[in-house]
Write an enzyme that holds these catalytic residues in place. Structure first.
Site, PDB file in Angstrom:
ATOM      1  N   TYR A  88       2.692  13.729 -40.851  1.00  0.00           N
ATOM      2  CA  TYR A  88       2.468  12.577 -41.726  1.00  0.00           C
ATOM      3  C   TYR A  88       3.751  11.980 -42.289  1.00  0.00           C
ATOM      4  O   TYR A  88       3.931  10.766 -42.256  1.00  0.00           O
ATOM      5  CB  TYR A  88       1.564  12.989 -42.900  1.00  0.00           C
ATOM      6  CG  TYR A  88       0.209  13.492 -42.474  1.00  0.00           C
ATOM      7  CD1 TYR A  88      -0.870  12.617 -42.398  1.00  0.00           C
ATOM      8  CD2 TYR A  88       0.008  14.814 -42.129  1.00  0.00           C
ATOM      9  CE1 TYR A  88      -2.120  13.071 -42.001  1.00  0.00           C
ATOM     10  CE2 TYR A  88      -1.236  15.269 -41.732  1.00  0.00           C
ATOM     11  CZ  TYR A  88      -2.293  14.403 -41.676  1.00  0.00           C
ATOM     12  OH  TYR A  88      -3.527  14.851 -41.274  1.00  0.00           O
ATOM     13  N   ASN A 160      -2.618   4.845 -42.228  1.00  0.00           N
ATOM     14  CA  ASN A 160      -3.567   5.945 -42.402  1.00  0.00           C
ATOM     15  C   ASN A 160      -4.446   5.663 -43.622  1.00  0.00           C
ATOM     16  O   ASN A 160      -3.934   5.520 -44.728  1.00  0.00           O
ATOM     17  CB  ASN A 160      -2.803   7.260 -42.613  1.00  0.00           C
ATOM     18  CG  ASN A 160      -3.726   8.441 -42.915  1.00  0.00           C
ATOM     19  OD1 ASN A 160      -4.722   8.646 -42.214  1.00  0.00           O
ATOM     20  ND2 ASN A 160      -3.412   9.198 -43.953  1.00  0.00           N
ATOM     21  N   GLU A 161      -5.751   5.585 -43.396  1.00  0.00           N
ATOM     22  CA  GLU A 161      -6.715   5.445 -44.498  1.00  0.00           C
ATOM     23  C   GLU A 161      -6.325   4.351 -45.488  1.00  0.00           C
ATOM     24  O   GLU A 161      -6.382   4.542 -46.700  1.00  0.00           O
ATOM     25  CB  GLU A 161      -6.892   6.789 -45.224  1.00  0.00           C
ATOM     26  CG  GLU A 161      -7.429   7.876 -44.317  1.00  0.00           C
ATOM     27  CD  GLU A 161      -7.992   9.076 -45.089  1.00  0.00           C
ATOM     28  OE1 GLU A 161      -7.891   9.098 -46.317  1.00  0.00           O
ATOM     29  OE2 GLU A 161      -8.553   9.975 -44.430  1.00  0.00           O
ATOM     30  N   ASP A 202     -13.634   8.344 -42.916  1.00  0.00           N
ATOM     31  CA  ASP A 202     -15.012   8.214 -42.452  1.00  0.00           C
ATOM     32  C   ASP A 202     -15.857   7.614 -43.574  1.00  0.00           C
ATOM     33  O   ASP A 202     -16.604   8.314 -44.250  1.00  0.00           O
ATOM     34  CB  ASP A 202     -15.525   9.599 -42.041  1.00  0.00           C
ATOM     35  CG  ASP A 202     -16.848   9.529 -41.302  1.00  0.00           C
ATOM     36  OD1 ASP A 202     -17.381   8.406 -41.126  1.00  0.00           O
ATOM     37  OD2 ASP A 202     -17.350  10.593 -40.900  1.00  0.00           O
ATOM     38  N   GLU A 265      -8.227  13.922 -37.864  1.00  0.00           N
ATOM     39  CA  GLU A 265      -8.359  15.125 -38.690  1.00  0.00           C
ATOM     40  C   GLU A 265      -9.799  15.594 -38.499  1.00  0.00           C
ATOM     41  O   GLU A 265     -10.711  14.770 -38.460  1.00  0.00           O
ATOM     42  CB  GLU A 265      -8.173  14.845 -40.196  1.00  0.00           C
ATOM     43  CG  GLU A 265      -6.778  14.466 -40.620  1.00  0.00           C
ATOM     44  CD  GLU A 265      -6.681  14.061 -42.103  1.00  0.00           C
ATOM     45  OE1 GLU A 265      -7.700  14.128 -42.836  1.00  0.00           O
ATOM     46  OE2 GLU A 265      -5.591  13.659 -42.521  1.00  0.00           O
ATOM     47  N   TYR A 297      -7.388  19.911 -39.159  1.00  0.00           N
ATOM     48  CA  TYR A 297      -6.650  19.861 -40.413  1.00  0.00           C
ATOM     49  C   TYR A 297      -6.721  21.245 -41.038  1.00  0.00           C
ATOM     50  O   TYR A 297      -7.820  21.687 -41.350  1.00  0.00           O
ATOM     51  CB  TYR A 297      -7.262  18.804 -41.345  1.00  0.00           C
ATOM     52  CG  TYR A 297      -6.441  18.506 -42.560  1.00  0.00           C
ATOM     53  CD1 TYR A 297      -5.386  17.613 -42.490  1.00  0.00           C
ATOM     54  CD2 TYR A 297      -6.710  19.137 -43.765  1.00  0.00           C
ATOM     55  CE1 TYR A 297      -4.620  17.340 -43.607  1.00  0.00           C
ATOM     56  CE2 TYR A 297      -5.936  18.872 -44.882  1.00  0.00           C
ATOM     57  CZ  TYR A 297      -4.896  17.968 -44.798  1.00  0.00           C
ATOM     58  OH  TYR A 297      -4.124  17.716 -45.899  1.00  0.00           O
TER      59      TYR A 297
END
Ligand SMILES: *[C@@H]1O[C@H](CO)[C@@H](O)[C@H](O)[C@H]1NC(C)=O
Ligand SMILES: *[C@@H]1O[C@H](CO)[C@@H](O)[C@H](O)[C@H]1NC(C)=O
Ligand SMILES: *[C@@H]1O[C@H](CO)[C@@H](O)[C@H](O)[C@H]1NC(C)=O
Ligand SMILES: *[C@@H]1O[C@H](CO)[C@@H](O)[C@H](O)[C@H]1NC(C)=O
Ligand SMILES: *[C@@H]1O[C@H](CO)[C@@H](O)[C@H](O)[C@H]1NC(C)=O
Ligand SMILES: *[C@@H]1O[C@H](CO)[C@@H](O)[C@H](O)[C@H]1NC(C)=O
Ligand SMILES: *[C@@H]1O[C@H](CO)[C@@H](O)[C@H](O)[C@H]1NC(C)=O
Ligand SMILES: *[C@@H]1O[C@H](CO)[C@@H](O)[C@H](O)[C@H]1NC(C)=O
Ligand SMILES: *[C@@H]1O[C@H](CO)[C@@H](O)[C@H](O)[C@H]1NC(C)=O
Length: 477
Positions: A88, A160-161, A202, A265, A297
């Protein structure tokens, strides 16, 4: 402008005769080996020893800064069967040559986030227009420079997210802008195409809107389409099933994907220890017909208790039962089926953005934000910094750390297996240690090593091979 360090340049020359995985490319909705064309599925793990809060730029330390740490962990990943690692938070000013070379020798690819949690080092999800600026994109391009010359760089996550709520409808436009800029930078400055994608939380109904928005084809801006889509999924807990986990819904939702989709993940930890009973489902049809594997993860135990192993303060490692359970599950995978491409999947093309119907409040405008002139200038001329030019030879293969099984016994015979050209790692192959073999055939103790050997990692720069091949490789840089 890109500058060379002479010692690093020597590593690049060696590389053309050294061991290396073959690059992975995107072909329709599959990842494929760029040379053989065989399908590639991720058997992977997230790797952030120290946790997300451990990132401290300027300290000279990140997950790929210390060759002896990478050697210790690559050996344990290799024997588990892992072929991909996600990282990351990286510092582009650090030379990652040793670690990239070790993972490469182990047959392990890396998928890397270009962002970090620090200010100006990622898109601000509630005010993306503020963070899409020159300073931010400079860091992003520096990450590309830091990893573009390694064949085991599988891809970059542009974000990311970032889309976790739809209170800011414009956020997807900025993700497309960053994706476009990173792809343009790679096209201009790298010697091969490196895939660029997104990693999503998600969250419904945003998930499919995000996927559809980022993956559609925009006639006037082809570079802003993502190359792959990662889903962070924790819906399979304990002994869930294909239907109770909702995996059936995922297979249905992504059935017609035109880009590779995988779990960026997975590994719910509501039930401990984890048995990873989802693994056989992930790596068999129908799931594997749609998804390209996933990343557990995570490797090291951190406060949130998702680790496969505990890294102690003296550098020794205690394997958790989770690590052993994961190997048991990996060993059930049908490796032949894993590499068989699905003809209908590789031929797919993305739908037109004009056909996308949003179900949430996210924008359906495809006016991708314009690029600042300073960002254009970096794409044209490169970004400041000193960056590695390629692999170095890996000469030390001994596990120097003490590694203990869950029962407290010491695991001996651990060693990095340096793979031949064009090989990548798979479960049950290239294992080392008294406990690492697939289905009890061999003990894998060819060369037991002292677990306390105070060996440190070395990169061999003493060989300076100026062969014709090396010169050719040099010339194309
Ligand atoms: C990278 O992979 C390509 C394709 O297999 C190969 O030609 C090239 O030599 C590799 N480069 C290095 C540095 O290993
Ligand atoms: C972020 O970048 C902007 C524009 O490049 C700059 O004005 C600002 O000072 C930076 N903020 C921080 C915290 O570095
Ligand atoms: C190939 O893709 C189709 C369409 O997504 C799917 O129905 C089928 O199960 C896949 N086949 C394999 C062998 O993965
Ligand atoms: C869209 O935003 C409006 C106004 O904030 C809100 O009332 C509505 O519930 C939102 N719709 C969805 C699908 O989230
Ligand atoms: C590209 O096409 C989209 C969708 O038609 C449109 O919204 C956008 O304004 C266009 N961009 C440019 C730069 O013309
Ligand atoms: C093999 O692994 C199991 C499970 O962790 C452990 O209980 C056992 O002691 C190990 N055996 C050897 C010989 O290392
Ligand atoms: C790695 O595993 C493959 C497949 O079993 C085998 O052909 C190869 O010789 C192994 N390489 C090493 C260095 O153990
Ligand atoms: C090894 O595989 C055989 C045949 O598939 C099976 O019967 C046996 O139980 C397996 N042994 C272990 C230790 O997993
Ligand atoms: C480095 O490579 C040279 C030439 O191949 C070899 O003689 C030497 O032993 C190597 N050094 C190490 C530390 O592996």
């Amino acid at each position: 402008m890109v500058q060379l360090k002479s010692a690093v340049a020597v590593g690049a020359l060696l590389a053309s005769t050294a061991y290396a995985v073959t690059p992975v490319a995107v072909h329709g909705s599959d990842f494929v080996n760029a040379v053989s064309g065989a399908r590639f599925q991720m058997i992977g793990v997230a790797y952030q020893p120290g946790g997300s809060s451990g990132f401290n730029p300027g300290s000279g330390v990140d997950p790929l800064s210390d060759g002896s740490v990478c050697l210790r962990d690559a050996i344990l990943m290799q024997r588990a069967g892992i072929n991909t690692v996600r990282i990351y938070n990286l510092d582009p000013s650090i030379d990652h040559t040793q670690c990239m070379s070790i993972f490469n020798a182990a047959g392990i690819y890396l998928v890397l986030d270009v962002n970090s949690p620090l200010p100006n080092e990622s898109l601000n999800r509630v005010a993306p227009w503020e963070s899409y600026n020159e300073d931010y994109m400079k860091r992003v391009f520096q990450i590309v420079e830091a990893f573009k010359n390694f064949n085991n760089t599988l891809g970059f996550f542009a974000a990311n997210e970032v889309i976790n709520e739809d209170s800011v409808p414009a956020t997807p436009q900025y993700i497309r802008a960053v994706t476009r800029d990173v792809k343009d930078y790679i096209a201009k400055h790298a010697s091969r195409t490196i895939p660029v994608g997104y990693s999503a939380a998600d969250v419904r109904p945003l998930l499919m809107d995000t996927f559809n928005y980022l993956g559609c084809d925009l006639a006037n801006d082809t570079q802003s389409k993502m190359d792959f889509f990662g889903l962070n999924s924790y819906s399979w807990c304990g002994d869930a099933t294909y239907t109770t986990s909702g995996y059936d819904v995922l297979v249905n939702d992504f059935a017609d994907t035109a880009v590779p989709v995988f779990f960026s993940e997975y590994g719910c930890n509501n039930v401990k220890p984890r048995t990873f009973s989802e693994v056989p489902t992930i790596y068999s049809t129908p799931f594997s017909g749609v998804f390209s594997g996933g990343l557990v993860y995570e490797y090291s135990e951190e406060p949130n208790e998702y680790g496969l192993v505990v890294i102690n303060s003296d550098g020794s490692v205690d394997l958790k039962v989770d690590y052993v359970n994961l190997i048991d599950q990996y060993n059930k995978i049908d490796l032949t089926a894993l590499t068989a491409a699905n003809g209908s999947a590789t031929g797919r093309t993305a739908p037109s953005c004009g056909s996308i119907q949003m179900t949430s409040n996210l924008t359906n405008s495809f006016a991708v934000p314009a690029r600042l002139s300073q960002i254009q200038d970096m794409i044209d001329n490169g970004v400041d910094g000193t960056f590695p030019k390629g692999f170095a030879q890996v000469t030390n293969t001994n596990e120097a750390a003490t590694v203990k099984n869950p029962d407290g016994s010491t695991l001996t015979g651990l060693q990095l297996r340096i793979l031949a050209n064009d090989q990548s790692n798979l479960p049950g192959e290239n294992t080392s240690g008294t406990n690492g073999t697939r289905n009890s055939t061999a003990t894998g103790t060819n060369a037991p090593q002292s677990t306390n050997a105070a060996t440190s990692f070395q990169v061999n720069f003493s060989t300076f091979v100026l062969g014709a091949l090396a010169l050719a490789f040099w010339a194309q840089l």
